[in-house]
Design a protein around this motif. Sequence first.
Motif, mmCIF file in Angstrom:
data_model
loop_
_atom_site.group_PDB
_atom_site.id
_atom_site.type_symbol
_atom_site.label_atom_id
_atom_site.label_comp_id
_atom_site.label_asym_id
_atom_site.label_seq_id
_atom_site.Cartn_x
_atom_site.Cartn_y
_atom_site.Cartn_z
ATOM 1 N N THR A 185 0.853 -1.179 0.000
ATOM 2 C CA THR A 185 0.000 0.000 0.000
ATOM 3 C C THR A 185 0.893 1.234 0.000
ATOM 4 O O THR A 185 2.030 1.185 0.470
ATOM 5 C CB THR A 185 -0.926 0.036 1.230
ATOM 6 O OG1 THR A 185 -0.112 0.020 2.417
ATOM 7 C CG2 THR A 185 -1.865 -1.146 1.253
ATOM 8 N N SER A 192 -0.862 9.909 -3.581
ATOM 9 C CA SER A 192 -1.543 9.704 -4.859
ATOM 10 C C SER A 192 -0.709 10.174 -6.044
ATOM 11 O O SER A 192 -1.051 9.914 -7.195
ATOM 12 C CB SER A 192 -2.891 10.427 -4.865
ATOM 13 O OG SER A 192 -2.706 11.804 -4.619
ATOM 14 N N SER A 250 -3.853 1.533 -13.622
ATOM 15 C CA SER A 250 -4.694 0.648 -12.839
ATOM 16 C C SER A 250 -5.098 -0.559 -13.688
ATOM 17 O O SER A 250 -5.151 -0.478 -14.912
ATOM 18 C CB SER A 250 -5.955 1.372 -12.364
ATOM 19 O OG SER A 250 -5.672 2.182 -11.266
ATOM 20 N N ASP A 267 -4.514 -0.830 -8.043
ATOM 21 C CA ASP A 267 -5.773 -0.153 -7.764
ATOM 22 C C ASP A 267 -5.415 1.224 -7.216
ATOM 23 O O ASP A 267 -5.150 1.387 -6.024
ATOM 24 C CB ASP A 267 -6.593 -0.956 -6.749
ATOM 25 C CG ASP A 267 -7.932 -0.297 -6.447
ATOM 26 O OD1 ASP A 267 -8.773 -0.945 -5.815
ATOM 27 O OD2 ASP A 267 -8.134 0.872 -6.835
ATOM 28 N N SER A 322 -7.240 3.864 -6.881
ATOM 29 C CA SER A 322 -8.247 4.480 -6.003
ATOM 30 C C SER A 322 -8.030 4.056 -4.553
ATOM 31 O O SER A 322 -8.272 4.824 -3.629
ATOM 32 C CB SER A 322 -9.659 4.112 -6.466
ATOM 33 O OG SER A 322 -9.862 2.718 -6.389
ATOM 34 N N SER A 323 -7.532 2.837 -4.362
ATOM 35 C CA SER A 323 -7.258 2.334 -3.012
ATOM 36 C C SER A 323 -5.789 2.458 -2.638
ATOM 37 O O SER A 323 -5.416 2.119 -1.509
ATOM 38 C CB SER A 323 -7.676 0.857 -2.898
ATOM 39 O OG SER A 323 -9.044 0.708 -3.180
ATOM 40 N N LYS A 324 -4.963 2.888 -3.577
ATOM 41 C CA LYS A 324 -3.510 2.989 -3.361
ATOM 42 C C LYS A 324 -2.963 1.627 -2.918
ATOM 43 O O LYS A 324 -2.278 1.512 -1.886
ATOM 44 C CB LYS A 324 -3.160 4.078 -2.351
ATOM 45 C CG LYS A 324 -3.631 5.478 -2.752
ATOM 46 C CD LYS A 324 -3.069 6.522 -1.794
ATOM 47 C CE LYS A 324 -3.583 7.901 -2.102
ATOM 48 N NZ LYS A 324 -5.019 8.065 -1.823
ATOM 49 N N TYR A 325 -3.257 0.640 -3.726
ATOM 50 C CA TYR A 325 -2.976 -0.753 -3.356
ATOM 51 C C TYR A 325 -2.451 -1.461 -4.590
ATOM 52 O O TYR A 325 -3.051 -1.379 -5.660
ATOM 53 C CB TYR A 325 -4.286 -1.398 -2.895
ATOM 54 C CG TYR A 325 -4.169 -2.733 -2.223
ATOM 55 C CD1 TYR A 325 -4.303 -3.908 -2.944
ATOM 56 C CD2 TYR A 325 -3.956 -2.815 -0.845
ATOM 57 C CE1 TYR A 325 -4.223 -5.132 -2.320
ATOM 58 C CE2 TYR A 325 -3.881 -4.043 -0.220
ATOM 59 C CZ TYR A 325 -4.015 -5.205 -0.952
ATOM 60 O OH TYR A 325 -3.931 -6.414 -0.333
#
Lengths: 111, 111
Positions: free
Chosen positions: A24, A28, A53, A66, A68-71
């Motif tokens: 993680t 951003s 992504s 991902d 949006s989830s920073k994952y």
Amino acid sequence: QKEVEQDPGPLSVPEGAIVSLNCTYSNSAFQYFMWYRQYSRKGPELLMYTYSSGNKEDGRFTAQVDKSSKYISLFIRDSQPSDSATYLCAIRRIGGQNFVFGPGTRLSVLP
Amino acid sequence: EAGVTQFPSHSVIEKGQTVTLRCDPISGHDNLYWYRRVMGKEIKFLLHFVKESKQDESGMPNNRFLAERTGGTYSTLKVQPAELEDSGVYFCASSQVDTQYFGPGTRLTVL
């Protein structure tokens, strides 16, 4: 909070298992994602990289991002004992040159 | 094609001594990076050369560290005088565009 977090393991799986490795990140502005594999006493070896992504596949390896989830994730299918190593995620900001590394996850694939 | 090479592979010195690490990048790679991994920590960026010019040296820990890349080919990283906390593995990486290729590292031990 560290910029890049990664479970250090160790992670032990039986041969043939599907392995999921994850990172993680907090910023951003990070937009370029890489996975390195490092064997003991060796330098990091590039496995995969991606900008966007979604999923990117290369043989038994799939990189997933991902934003949006920073994952980010790395999946290894049909794991082999030769996959036993430390896996490092590395992330770079837009316009930057140097990478920020996670601490690495040590993986052992048992025969 | 030869990869990134580093010399020496290991160095053991006493506190207060000087050590010089060398990195030979992949031929034709204008970008050269130095990273460091101290015990138990993640790989951290030290500095970045574009050809012979220092592009970013924000990761250099203090003025005991001096990096050079005369002629834009190989690079040296000098630590003078070495302190105990300088112990770790020093990696060099090179790239032409985005993908960084790492050398095997120099393991430095300061006693």
